[in-house]
Design a protein around this motif. Structure first.
Motif, mmCIF file in Angstrom:
data_model
loop_
_atom_site.group_PDB
_atom_site.id
_atom_site.type_symbol
_atom_site.label_atom_id
_atom_site.label_comp_id
_atom_site.label_asym_id
_atom_site.label_seq_id
_atom_site.Cartn_x
_atom_site.Cartn_y
_atom_site.Cartn_z
ATOM 1 N N GLY A 130 0.828 -1.195 0.000
ATOM 2 C CA GLY A 130 0.000 0.000 0.000
ATOM 3 C C GLY A 130 0.861 1.243 0.000
ATOM 4 O O GLY A 130 1.653 1.443 0.911
ATOM 5 N N MET A 131 0.722 2.050 -1.041
ATOM 6 C CA MET A 131 1.454 3.312 -1.111
ATOM 7 C C MET A 131 0.982 4.246 0.000
ATOM 8 O O MET A 131 1.763 4.989 0.571
ATOM 9 N N THR A 132 -0.316 4.210 0.277
ATOM 10 C CA THR A 132 -0.903 4.962 1.372
ATOM 11 C C THR A 132 -1.850 4.023 2.095
ATOM 12 O O THR A 132 -2.240 2.978 1.552
ATOM 13 N N GLU A 133 -2.251 4.370 3.292
ATOM 14 C CA GLU A 133 -3.166 3.522 4.069
ATOM 15 C C GLU A 133 -4.477 3.319 3.311
ATOM 16 O O GLU A 133 -5.021 2.231 3.264
ATOM 17 N N CYS A 134 -4.976 4.365 2.661
ATOM 18 C CA CYS A 134 -6.271 4.262 1.992
ATOM 19 C C CYS A 134 -6.200 3.471 0.684
ATOM 20 O O CYS A 134 -7.225 3.095 0.140
ATOM 21 N N SER A 135 -4.991 3.211 0.187
ATOM 22 C CA SER A 135 -4.907 2.413 -1.037
ATOM 23 C C SER A 135 -5.046 0.934 -0.739
ATOM 24 O O SER A 135 -5.177 0.119 -1.645
ATOM 25 N N VAL A 136 -5.040 0.564 0.549
ATOM 26 C CA VAL A 136 -5.217 -0.836 0.945
ATOM 27 C C VAL A 136 -6.501 -1.012 1.749
ATOM 28 O O VAL A 136 -7.280 -1.914 1.495
ATOM 29 N N HIS A 137 -6.717 -0.127 2.735
ATOM 30 C CA HIS A 137 -7.850 -0.261 3.652
ATOM 31 C C HIS A 137 -8.738 0.967 3.578
ATOM 32 O O HIS A 137 -8.260 2.088 3.697
ATOM 33 N N CYS A 141 -9.026 6.630 7.304
ATOM 34 C CA CYS A 141 -8.575 8.011 7.174
ATOM 35 C C CYS A 141 -9.775 8.947 7.339
ATOM 36 O O CYS A 141 -10.824 8.738 6.713
ATOM 37 N N GLY A 142 -9.589 9.969 8.138
ATOM 38 C CA GLY A 142 -10.658 10.932 8.363
ATOM 39 C C GLY A 142 -10.964 11.801 7.158
ATOM 40 O O GLY A 142 -12.020 12.415 7.075
ATOM 41 N N LEU A 143 -10.040 11.872 6.203
ATOM 42 C CA LEU A 143 -10.245 12.698 5.011
ATOM 43 C C LEU A 143 -10.831 11.916 3.837
ATOM 44 O O LEU A 143 -11.074 12.477 2.773
ATOM 45 N N GLU A 144 -11.037 10.639 4.032
ATOM 46 C CA GLU A 144 -11.422 9.752 2.935
ATOM 47 C C GLU A 144 -12.622 10.241 2.121
ATOM 48 O O GLU A 144 -12.605 10.191 0.896
ATOM 49 N N ASN A 145 -13.656 10.742 2.787
ATOM 50 C CA ASN A 145 -14.875 11.146 2.079
ATOM 51 C C ASN A 145 -14.702 12.384 1.212
ATOM 52 O O ASN A 145 -15.399 12.552 0.215
ATOM 53 N N GLN A 146 -13.793 13.262 1.551
ATOM 54 C CA GLN A 146 -13.603 14.466 0.750
ATOM 55 C C GLN A 146 -12.251 14.486 0.033
ATOM 56 O O GLN A 146 -11.879 15.496 -0.548
ATOM 57 N N CYS A 147 -11.536 13.401 0.040
ATOM 58 C CA CYS A 147 -10.182 13.347 -0.535
ATOM 59 C C CYS A 147 -10.241 13.274 -2.063
ATOM 60 O O CYS A 147 -10.928 12.434 -2.633
ATOM 61 N N ARG A 150 -7.209 10.171 -3.477
ATOM 62 C CA ARG A 150 -7.246 8.750 -3.143
ATOM 63 C C ARG A 150 -7.251 7.859 -4.388
ATOM 64 O O ARG A 150 -6.502 6.884 -4.467
ATOM 65 N N ALA A 151 -8.069 8.188 -5.366
ATOM 66 C CA ALA A 151 -8.156 7.364 -6.581
ATOM 67 C C ALA A 151 -6.816 7.323 -7.304
ATOM 68 O O ALA A 151 -6.426 6.277 -7.838
ATOM 69 N N ASN A 152 -6.101 8.431 -7.316
ATOM 70 C CA ASN A 152 -4.789 8.445 -7.975
ATOM 71 C C ASN A 152 -3.768 7.628 -7.199
ATOM 72 O O ASN A 152 -2.936 6.951 -7.805
ATOM 73 N N TRP A 153 -3.797 7.689 -5.876
ATOM 74 C CA TRP A 153 -2.895 6.839 -5.098
ATOM 75 C C TRP A 153 -3.190 5.368 -5.355
ATOM 76 O O TRP A 153 -2.280 4.546 -5.441
ATOM 77 N N ARG A 154 -4.460 5.028 -5.494
ATOM 78 C CA ARG A 154 -4.817 3.628 -5.787
ATOM 79 C C ARG A 154 -4.300 3.224 -7.161
ATOM 80 O O ARG A 154 -3.836 2.104 -7.347
ATOM 81 N N ARG A 155 -4.364 4.134 -8.148
ATOM 82 C CA ARG A 155 -3.823 3.830 -9.478
ATOM 83 C C ARG A 155 -2.325 3.597 -9.399
ATOM 84 O O ARG A 155 -1.792 2.664 -10.001
ATOM 85 N N ILE A 156 -1.618 4.447 -8.666
ATOM 86 C CA ILE A 156 -0.175 4.291 -8.501
ATOM 87 C C ILE A 156 0.124 2.979 -7.796
ATOM 88 O O ILE A 156 1.033 2.229 -8.194
ATOM 89 N N ASN A 157 -0.642 2.673 -6.767
ATOM 90 C CA ASN A 157 -0.482 1.410 -6.039
ATOM 91 C C ASN A 157 -0.631 0.228 -6.996
ATOM 92 O O ASN A 157 0.167 -0.716 -6.964
ATOM 93 N N ASP A 158 -1.630 0.283 -7.851
ATOM 94 C CA ASP A 158 -1.869 -0.800 -8.813
ATOM 95 C C ASP A 158 -0.711 -0.939 -9.799
ATOM 96 O O ASP A 158 -0.339 -2.054 -10.171
ATOM 97 N N VAL A 159 -0.129 0.178 -10.219
ATOM 98 C CA VAL A 159 1.015 0.138 -11.142
ATOM 99 C C VAL A 159 2.220 -0.528 -10.473
ATOM 100 O O VAL A 159 2.900 -1.355 -11.074
ATOM 101 N N VAL A 160 2.472 -0.177 -9.223
ATOM 102 C CA VAL A 160 3.598 -0.768 -8.497
ATOM 103 C C VAL A 160 3.365 -2.268 -8.304
ATOM 104 O O VAL A 160 4.275 -3.078 -8.520
ATOM 105 N N ILE A 161 2.155 -2.654 -7.932
ATOM 106 C CA ILE A 161 1.835 -4.075 -7.771
ATOM 107 C C ILE A 161 2.035 -4.817 -9.086
ATOM 108 O O ILE A 161 2.623 -5.902 -9.121
ATOM 109 N N GLU A 162 1.564 -4.235 -10.179
ATOM 110 C CA GLU A 162 1.733 -4.873 -11.488
ATOM 111 C C GLU A 162 3.203 -5.021 -11.845
ATOM 112 O O GLU A 162 3.640 -6.068 -12.326
ATOM 113 N N ALA A 163 3.989 -3.985 -11.590
ATOM 114 C CA ALA A 163 5.418 -4.052 -11.895
ATOM 115 C C ALA A 163 6.091 -5.157 -11.094
ATOM 116 O O ALA A 163 6.882 -5.943 -11.641
ATOM 117 N N LEU A 164 5.786 -5.260 -9.811
ATOM 118 C CA LEU A 164 6.373 -6.306 -8.977
ATOM 119 C C LEU A 164 5.844 -7.692 -9.351
ATOM 120 O O LEU A 164 6.560 -8.683 -9.213
#
Length: 153
Positions: free
Chosen positions: A88-95, A99-105, A108-122
């Motif tokens: 998980g690049m950030t806590e919200c990209s896994v769980h 995060c208290g900012l989750e609803n207005q962040c 988050r979607a971009n961190w999840r995309r980056i997380n997915d790219v790193v997972i794919e690369a590995l």
């Protein structure tokens, strides 16, 4: 900076030793000697690797460890996750809900995309490829280099 922990690095080294002789069963002390690591360190990394189904352990006088699957079938992401848990690049990209900012962040979607790219690369790098000299790995001079190191726990 993202960085894998030393234990994850050591686990990869131990697995490459096993991958170099896939049909051989090696004791923890033999693995330590061949990997250039201390025996307690090797024993420490073997437990989560066995729990993740990456190595098989055998008891008895001729006991030891070997790869549970072919090195071509083991992705680097499996090693990282065996040692460190879900990537998980950030806590919200896994769980969700941590995060208290989750609803207005808005990022988050971009961190999840980056997380997915790193997972794919590995996932696309196998243990067998880790045995190969770097000169034999494909290199695209037009590709941008991104230094990634996973944060340790």
């Amino acid at each position: 900076m993202l960085r894998v922990t030393k234990l994850t690095d050591y686990a990869t080294v131990v697995l490459t030793v096993l991958a170099a002789g896939p049909d051989r069963v090696l004791s923890a002390s033999e693995l330590a000697e061949r990997a250039g690591l201390e025996a307690p360190t090797v024993s420490k990394v073997l437990k989560p690797l066995a729990q993740a189904g990456l190595v098989e352990g055998f008891r008895g006088a001729n006991g030891g460890y070997r790869l549970a699957r072919a090195a071509d079938d083991i992705g680097l992401i499996e090693i990282v996750e065996a040692m460190e848990g879900p990537l998980g690049m950030t806590e919200c990209s896994v769980h969700e809900g941590h995060c208290g900012l989750e609803n207005q962040c808005g990022v988050r979607a971009n961190w999840r995309r980056i997380n997915d790219v790193v997972i794919e690369a590995l996932s696309n790098v196998t243990l067998a490829q880790m045995l190969a000299p770097t000169a034999s790995l494909p290199h695209d001079p037009a590709a941008k280099r991104i230094d990634l190191r996973l944060a340790g726990a």
